[in-house]
Enzyme design. Structure first.
Site, short mmCIF file in Angstrom:
data_model
loop_
_atom_site.label_atom_id
_atom_site.label_comp_id
_atom_site.label_asym_id
_atom_site.label_seq_id
_atom_site.Cartn_x
_atom_site.Cartn_y
_atom_site.Cartn_z
N ASN A 2 -18.50 10.87 0.48
CA ASN A 2 -17.19 10.27 0.65
C ASN A 2 -16.12 10.93 0.60
OD1 ASN A 2 -15.90 8.70 -1.69
ND2 ASN A 2 -16.60 7.01 -0.76
N LYS A 32 -21.43 10.94 -4.52
CA LYS A 32 -19.89 10.76 -5.07
C LYS A 32 -18.46 11.19 -4.50
CE LYS A 32 -18.80 12.71 -9.67
NZ LYS A 32 -18.45 11.43 -11.25
N GLY A 50 -12.07 7.25 -12.30
CA GLY A 50 -10.74 8.70 -12.26
C GLY A 50 -10.95 9.40 -10.49
N ASN A 74 -12.58 7.49 0.85
CA ASN A 74 -12.29 6.50 0.64
C ASN A 74 -10.31 6.53 0.06
OD1 ASN A 74 -11.40 4.35 -1.93
ND2 ASN A 74 -12.53 5.85 -3.47
N LYS A 125 -13.63 3.32 4.47
CA LYS A 125 -13.83 2.21 3.08
C LYS A 125 -12.68 1.46 2.80
CE LYS A 125 -16.17 2.14 -1.63
NZ LYS A 125 -17.33 2.53 -2.36
N ASN A 148 -14.94 0.13 -13.64
CA ASN A 148 -14.81 1.84 -14.31
C ASN A 148 -13.43 2.17 -13.63
OD1 ASN A 148 -15.43 4.15 -11.35
ND2 ASN A 148 -16.31 1.78 -10.79
N CYS A 158 -7.24 5.39 -2.47
CA CYS A 158 -6.91 6.43 -3.13
C CYS A 158 -5.24 6.50 -3.31
CB CYS A 158 -7.03 7.97 -3.47
SG CYS A 158 -9.00 8.11 -3.94
#
Ligand SMILES: Cc1cc2nc3c(=O)[nH]c(=O)nc-3n(C[C@H](O)[C@H](O)[C@H](O)COP(=O)(O)O)c2cc1C
Length: 307
Positions: free
Chosen positions: A100, A46, A73, A128, A166, A70, A131
């Protein structure tokens, strides 16, 4: 001789090409007791941010045709607890562990990457970049190629571990974005994250999700992300880890033919925790039946490709 399904993706050697997607296996403490660990090349944990994030108001999950939306957040415990409590619990995990990383500013990503560079249980990092960047009035980090390159360069400076970036699927043109990440020093690209979406409860006349908007995942997004993998592979030849709706070996083979070296499995776990083992068994049988030397041989080998 190595197993036919073993691959190297973004400088990370994977015993199998099946990787658990970020957010779908917690910190390695959820799902893993249900999943056949020998089927996994890696688990992506996560997302973790420098400080803890509370996440969005519930409900956080809505059903959608052929998928889920989903709006978690990116709730997470923050770097300190992650390093102190979550990573040590993974010592016995037989597969590779990918951290991640999320942030609201470039400096936050950099600090997390620098801290995780010293953590032995982290084999690779995945940024990631979907964001929102507070300094760019909430636009995603991957919305602007120049800014993305600078972010990846900053993170690259802080780690010698394999660095995956990603990407988000909703950009005007993914190729400059992909090139920016590679120019910044990414070893591989994960393509791609969820597709922005919403659900409405007709009876209540309300949005289903507390956050109103969320990200669609599952087979519904597979054709979208498949095209993106294909576009980026043809334009760059980069190492790609595919993400989006992988629920069986055929989907995995499709992504590999489009140019991916490995695939991530997320939403499929929710109704079939045996999916990773079934995918590896299916790939193994496919490779043997077609008499290929190994899965790597198939990467980008799409027939009749006139795109
Ligand atoms: C509940 C949930 C939580 C997620 N959390 C994250 C996350 O923390 N970081 C991230 O990069 N992607 C996150 N994702 C996106 C997944 O890693 C994956 O890229 C996406 O769901 C598409 O793959 P799938 O169709 O196999 O689920 C999350 C997805 C879901 C469904």
């Amino acid at each position: 001789m190595s197993a036919p399904t073993s691959v190297t993706a973004g400088r990370l050697e994977l015993a199998t090409p099946v990787v658990l997607a970020s957010g779908c296996a917690g910190y390695g403490d959820e799902w893993l007791e249900l999943v056949d660990l020998d089927a996994l090349g890696a688990v992506v944990l996560k997302g973790v941010s420098r400080e803890p994030w509370p996440g969005n108001a519930p409900p956080r999950l809505a059903e959608a045709p052929a998928g889920v939306i989903n709006a978690v957040g990116l709730e997470n415990v923050g770097l300190d607890v992650y390093v102190r409590e979550k990573l040590p619990a993974l010592d016995d995990l037989p597969c590779k562990v990918v951290a991640n990383v999320v942030g609201k500013a470039a400096g936050e990503y950099r600090d997390v990457v620098a801290a995780l560079d010293g953590e032995g249980r982290v084999d690779a990092l995945e940024l990631n970049v979907s964001c929102p960047n507070v300094k760019a009035r909430g636009a995603a980090f991957c919305a602007r190629a120049k800014g993305l390159r600078a972010l990846v360069e900053d993170c690259r400076d802080e780690t010698t571990k394999p660095l995956w970036v990603k990407l988000a699927p909703m950009v005007t043109d993914i190729i400059p974005v992909a090139k920016a990440a590679l120019d910044g020093g990414a070893d591989a690209l994960t393509i791609a994250n969820t597709v922005p979406a919403m659900a409405i409860d007709a009876s209540a006349r309300r949005p289903v999700l507390g956050n109103v908007y969320g990200g669609l995942s599952g087979p519904a997004i597979r054709p979208i992300n498949l095209r993106l993998v294909h576009l980026v592979y043809k334009a760059t030849g980069a190492d790609i880890i595919a993400s989006g709706g992988v629920d069986g070996w055929e989907a995995a083979v499709a992504y590999v033919l489009a140019g991916a070296r490995a695939v991530q499995v997320g939403t499929a776990l929710f109704d079939n925790p045996a999916a990773p083992a079934e995918i590896v068994a299916g790939l193994d049988e496919y490779i043997r039946r077609e008499m290929f030397d190994g899965l790597s041989f198939l990467v980008g080998k799409l027939r009749g490709d006139r795109a």
